[in-house]
Design a protein around this motif. Structure first.
Motif, PDB file in Angstrom:
ATOM      1  N   GLN A   1       6.094   0.665   5.744  1.00 35.44           N
ATOM      2  CA  GLN A   1       5.664   1.029   4.397  1.00 35.44           C
ATOM      3  C   GLN A   1       5.181  -0.201   3.654  1.00 35.44           C
ATOM      4  O   GLN A   1       5.775  -1.276   3.753  1.00 35.44           O
ATOM      5  N   THR A   2       4.090  -0.032   2.928  1.00 38.09           N
ATOM      6  CA  THR A   2       3.583  -1.074   2.048  1.00 38.09           C
ATOM      7  C   THR A   2       3.607  -0.539   0.623  1.00 38.09           C
ATOM      8  O   THR A   2       3.612   0.682   0.416  1.00 38.09           O
ATOM      9  N   PRO A   3       3.639  -1.428  -0.368  1.00 43.39           N
ATOM     10  CA  PRO A   3       3.729  -0.977  -1.770  1.00 43.39           C
ATOM     11  C   PRO A   3       2.631   0.015  -2.133  1.00 43.39           C
ATOM     12  O   PRO A   3       1.458  -0.203  -1.811  1.00 43.39           O
ATOM     13  N   GLY A   4       3.025   1.092  -2.749  1.00 44.33           N
ATOM     14  CA  GLY A   4       2.082   2.093  -3.205  1.00 44.33           C
ATOM     15  C   GLY A   4       1.638   3.087  -2.156  1.00 44.33           C
ATOM     16  O   GLY A   4       0.843   3.983  -2.447  1.00 44.33           O
ATOM     17  N   LYS A   5       2.149   2.932  -0.950  1.00 46.84           N
ATOM     18  CA  LYS A   5       1.763   3.849   0.131  1.00 46.84           C
ATOM     19  C   LYS A   5       2.980   4.575   0.676  1.00 46.84           C
ATOM     20  O   LYS A   5       4.111   4.113   0.550  1.00 46.84           O
ATOM     21  N   GLU A   6       2.723   5.697   1.304  1.00 48.74           N
ATOM     22  CA  GLU A   6       3.807   6.441   1.923  1.00 48.74           C
ATOM     23  C   GLU A   6       4.255   5.749   3.213  1.00 48.74           C
ATOM     24  O   GLU A   6       3.491   5.011   3.841  1.00 48.74           O
TER      25      GLU A   6
END
Length: 126
Positions: A38-43
């Motif tokens: 997971q990366t910030p702002g993504k599922e």
């Protein structure tokens, strides 16, 4: 009971890392495992899974040929060997247990996993 991912770090593109996933106080050696990132702002997205029994492995298209999931039942530990890392592989990597009865077509569904723990950060940059 949660699984604990470890082994993350910072590497340059083309580098390698091996992540480990283990639990304390409970055994999950007879259950399939999966890795997500997971990366910030993504599922949270599916990376790889290994089924039980049989040990068949399954990968996201973006990591096929570069990542390898494996397990050591004696140690009740699951690994993710990551080679030829790319900047787009950056993220927090989590491991989890595949829910019993999960069919092949649902292996990429985050809702089919339990016992999530804290992830481990992987950063790939020049």
């Amino acid at each position: 009971v949660q699984l604990q991912a470890s082994g993350g770090g910072s590497v340059q593109p083309g580098g390698s890392l091996r992540l480990s996933c283990a639990a304390s106080g409970h055994t999950f050696s007879r259950q399939g495992k999966g890795w997500f990132r997971q990366t910030p702002g993504k599922e949270r997205e599916f990376v790889a899974a290994i089924r039980y029994p049989g040990g068949s492995t399954h990968y996201a298209d973006s990591v096929k040929g570069r990542f390898t999931i494996s397990r050591d039942n004696a140690k009740d530990t699951t690994y993710l060997q990551m080679n030829n890392l790319k900047p787009e592989d950056t993220g927090v990597y989590y491991c989890a247990v595949v829910r019993a009865g999960t069919i092949l077509s649902s292996l990429r569904d985050v809702g089919r996993y339990d016992n999530w723990g804290q992830g481990t950060q992987v950063t790939v940059s020049a």
